[in-house]
Motif scaffolding. Structure first.
Motif, short mmCIF file in Angstrom:
data_model
loop_
_atom_site.label_atom_id
_atom_site.label_comp_id
_atom_site.label_asym_id
_atom_site.label_seq_id
_atom_site.Cartn_x
_atom_site.Cartn_y
_atom_site.Cartn_z
N LEU A 46 47.38 24.01 43.49
CA LEU A 46 46.31 23.74 42.73
C LEU A 46 46.32 25.09 41.99
O LEU A 46 46.65 26.31 42.37
CB LEU A 46 45.12 24.20 43.73
N PRO A 47 46.51 25.23 40.37
CA PRO A 47 46.78 26.19 39.75
C PRO A 47 45.49 27.27 39.65
O PRO A 47 44.33 26.85 39.68
CB PRO A 47 46.87 25.65 38.27
N CYS A 48 45.75 28.38 39.43
CA CYS A 48 44.70 29.54 39.32
C CYS A 48 45.49 30.89 38.42
O CYS A 48 46.33 31.46 38.95
CB CYS A 48 44.07 30.03 40.43
N THR A 49 44.83 31.05 37.36
CA THR A 49 45.53 31.94 36.46
C THR A 49 44.67 32.81 35.93
O THR A 49 43.69 32.31 35.10
CB THR A 49 46.32 31.61 35.44
N ILE A 50 44.50 34.27 35.99
CA ILE A 50 43.69 35.12 35.62
C ILE A 50 44.31 36.39 34.93
O ILE A 50 44.67 37.27 35.63
CB ILE A 50 42.72 35.82 36.53
N PRO A 51 44.65 36.05 33.65
CA PRO A 51 45.49 37.11 32.79
C PRO A 51 44.74 38.38 33.02
O PRO A 51 43.44 38.41 32.58
CB PRO A 51 45.68 36.69 31.31
N GLY A 52 45.43 39.50 33.07
CA GLY A 52 44.94 40.87 32.91
C GLY A 52 44.02 41.34 34.22
O GLY A 52 43.66 42.46 34.37
N TYR A 53 44.05 40.43 35.46
CA TYR A 53 43.33 40.75 36.37
C TYR A 53 44.54 41.07 37.60
O TYR A 53 45.13 40.45 37.65
CB TYR A 53 42.38 39.75 37.00
N HIS A 54 44.04 42.30 38.10
CA HIS A 54 45.00 42.80 38.98
C HIS A 54 44.29 42.98 40.35
O HIS A 54 45.05 43.73 41.34
CB HIS A 54 45.96 44.05 38.55
N GLY A 55 43.18 42.41 40.53
CA GLY A 55 42.32 42.64 41.75
C GLY A 55 42.74 41.62 42.66
O GLY A 55 43.76 40.72 42.80
N VAL A 56 42.09 41.61 43.97
CA VAL A 56 42.08 40.71 45.06
C VAL A 56 41.55 39.44 44.68
O VAL A 56 40.83 39.23 43.93
CB VAL A 56 41.28 41.16 46.25
N VAL A 57 42.30 38.31 45.01
CA VAL A 57 42.22 36.86 44.64
C VAL A 57 42.08 36.21 46.09
O VAL A 57 42.80 36.19 47.05
CB VAL A 57 43.23 36.25 43.91
N LEU A 58 40.97 35.39 46.15
CA LEU A 58 40.68 34.49 47.55
C LEU A 58 40.81 33.06 46.99
O LEU A 58 40.26 32.73 45.99
CB LEU A 58 39.46 35.06 47.98
N TRP A 59 41.43 32.45 47.96
CA TRP A 59 41.21 30.93 47.99
C TRP A 59 40.24 30.70 49.08
O TRP A 59 40.33 31.00 50.08
CB TRP A 59 42.70 30.21 48.07
N ILE A 60 39.28 29.77 48.60
CA ILE A 60 38.30 29.22 49.54
C ILE A 60 38.39 27.81 49.73
O ILE A 60 38.63 26.99 48.67
CB ILE A 60 37.05 29.60 49.01
N LYS A 61 38.23 27.46 50.77
CA LYS A 61 38.44 25.96 51.24
C LYS A 61 37.12 25.56 52.18
O LYS A 61 36.85 26.15 53.19
CB LYS A 61 39.58 25.69 52.23
N ASP A 62 36.30 24.69 51.44
CA ASP A 62 35.02 24.22 52.04
C ASP A 62 34.25 25.31 52.53
O ASP A 62 33.81 25.42 53.73
CB ASP A 62 35.31 23.33 53.31
N GLY A 63 34.34 26.53 51.57
CA GLY A 63 33.58 27.59 51.51
C GLY A 63 33.94 28.62 52.70
O GLY A 63 33.53 29.77 52.91
N LEU A 64 35.30 28.49 53.24
CA LEU A 64 35.70 29.42 54.04
C LEU A 64 37.16 30.12 53.23
O LEU A 64 37.91 29.37 52.80
CB LEU A 64 36.18 28.92 55.42
#
Length: 520
Positions: free
Chosen positions: A42-60
């Motif tokens: 599942l792709p997720c790219t945020i150029p220039g962002y160096h903070g915390v990234v969370l993956w959420i599954k069914d809200g969790l």
């Protein structure tokens, strides 16, 4: 607060606001459909962002940053410095069927929700009773195939000889997990629509396996033995060797052969062949072969076309009938090929009948005698049976009317009597004398019984000339009447010296004597 975006402020109790006004998603997870067991990213790219990234599954949340230790099949991959935070799932399982989001915490951004749809192929289809389905000949075929644990539910088709069979019935059952389903299909085929050895395929498919999974069964139609009994050679002459062969097709296979003749078991034979020297009985007593398999038995029988000479079937009996009655003889023969019957009287060449029955109407004394029933089987043989006809009636006397003697010698005159029933009484009469038996003066009467009849002899001692002038009467009686014969004694070497008128006179005297004797 001059910030126009949401801020996360945490630093030694000082409120610091770091604004990612320029941050945005260049890649977001998309709705995906994947087959269980395959990997997915599942792709997720945020150029220039160096903070915390969370993956959420069914809200969790699955974890913080790249630490997904609670989900060993999940991994965050990509170049962190370039803002790549892709979620990699190894060997997708049904539990991964969910909605996923990628969130940039400090930027307060979240991706679009992405639905990950997990497809589960059905388990290998199973046909109940396979791989060989047995049924009895004449029974319909019911096949049941089930394809379990599929998402979505499997579709089932039936195939025979490359063609889809229509008319099957289906049912689906949702499993406890609320996601997978099991499918059951039942196919009915009438007896006329199935053949032994046919292969029928059950093919199950869904989106996970569009080409489907299949299994097959082979149809095994079981039946009682189909039996053919051959006899060689035919026709055959009595006394020759014949071979019986009992060929059978059976499913399940034959377990027993049993032979019989005329209903009696032939214990010494147990295989499919029986050899024997035949006689006439094989023409009327069939040989049977009984073939058995686990379903039951089939019995078939054959007669042998045996050629044989005449054999007596109904033996004619000698008859004793009253004069004027009918006499019926019955004579029955068997033979093969067809025989001819001939009735004749012994000593006569006249054919009286060609039927089993010989009927003599209103029999006379002259009908008594021997009769022969003869049967002929052309080119095979002949036979005959003799019977007697005895006619009940008055006695008949047949004697030489003139018998000879020498003067001065002992002389005899004989009277031959045929009588059925035997005569009750025989008497000689001459002049005034009547003598039935014994001796009277010069005269003695003796009676002897033979197969042909009764002979009564009148013996005279010391023949005198007057004896040649005397008329002698021999008379016999039975319950039906009487007969009389006139006998004259002629001197041996002399002339008869009688005229017609003298003979008529003596016949008159005889009748008078007959009346006298009867009155006694």
């Amino acid at each position: 607060d001059a910030c126009t975006l949401s801020c996360l402020c945490i630093l030694n109790s000082q409120r610091i606001c770091h604004v990612y006004a320029e941050a945005m998603f260049s890649q977001q997870p998309q709705d995906l459909v994947v087959v269980a067991g395959q990997p997915v990213t599942l792709p997720c790219t945020i150029p220039g962002y160096h903070g915390v990234v969370l993956w959420i599954k069914d809200g969790l949340a699955l974890g913080v940053g790249r630490d997904l230790s609670g989900y060993p099949r999940y991994t965050v991959i990509g170049d962190h410095g370039s803002g790549e935070h892709h979620l990699r799932i190894q060997r997708v399982e049904l539990m991964d069927d969910a909605v996923f989001e990628c969130q940039a915490v400090q930027a307060a951004m979240r991706s679009r929700p992405a639905r990950l749809t997990v497809l589960v192929p059905p388990e290998d289809p199973v046909i109940s009773g396979g791989p060989v389905v047995s049924l009895r000949a004449g029974d319909p075929l019911n096949l049941t195939c089930h394809a379990d644990n599929a998402k979505p539910a499997a579709s089932i088709i039936w195939i025979r000889n490359g063609e889809v069979l229509n008319g099957a019935m289906y049912s689906k059952t949702l499993l406890r997990d609320g996601r997978r389903e099991s499918t059951v299909s039942t196919l009915y085929l009438s007896p006329s629509n199935i053949e032994t050895g046919q292969q029928i395929i059950c093919k199950a498919s869904n989106k996970a396996v569009p080409n489907g999974k299949e299994t097959s069964v082979t149809i095994d139609i079981q039946h009682l033995p189909l039996v053919n009994l051959s006899v060689e050679p035919q026709p055959v002459l009595e006394g020759n060797l014949v071979k019986f062969h009992c060929s059978a097709k059976a499913n399940p296979p034959v377990t027993l052969y049993r032979w019989a003749k005329g209903g009696s078991i032939i214990k010494e034979v147990s295989g499919d062949t029986y050899e024997v020297i035949v006689d006439h009985s094989f023409f009327t007593e069939p040989v049977s072969c009984e073939v058995t398999n686990p379903l039951g038995s089939t019995n078939i029988s054959r007669n042998v076309d045996v050629y044989f000479g005449p054999r007596m079937a109904a033996e004619p009996q000698s008859l004793q009938v009253d004069l004027g009655s009918d006499a019926v003889f019955n004579c029955a023969w068997t033979g093969n090929p067809s025989l001819t019957i001939v009735w004749m009287k012994r000593g006569s060449g006249v054919v009286l009948s060609n039927e089993n029955l010989l009927t003599l109407k209103s029999v006379r004394q002259e009908d008594a005698g021997k009769y022969v029933c003869r049967a002929v089987v052309p080119r095979v043989g002949a036979g005959e049976k003799e019977v007697s006809l005895t006619v009940n009636g008055p006695p008949t006397i047949s004697s030489t009317q003139t018998q000879q003697a020498l003067h001065g010698e002992k002389g005899q005159i004989k009277c031959f009597i045929r009588s059925t029933p035997p005569p009750d009484r025989i008497a000689w009469s001459w002049k005034e004398t009547v003598l039935e038996s014994g001796t009277s003066g010069r005269y003695t009467v003796e009676t002897v019984t033979t197969e042909e009849g009764v002979i009564s002899t009148l013996t005279m001692s010391n023949i005198v000339p007057a004896d040649f002038q005397t008329i002698y009467n021999c008379t016999a009686w039975n319950s039906f009447g009487s007969d009389t014969e006139i006998i004259r004694l002629k001197e041996q070497g002399g002339s008869q010296g009688s005229t017609g008128s003298t003979f008529l006179f003596f016949k008159y005297v005889t009748v008078v004597f007959q009346i006298v004797i009867d009155s006694r």
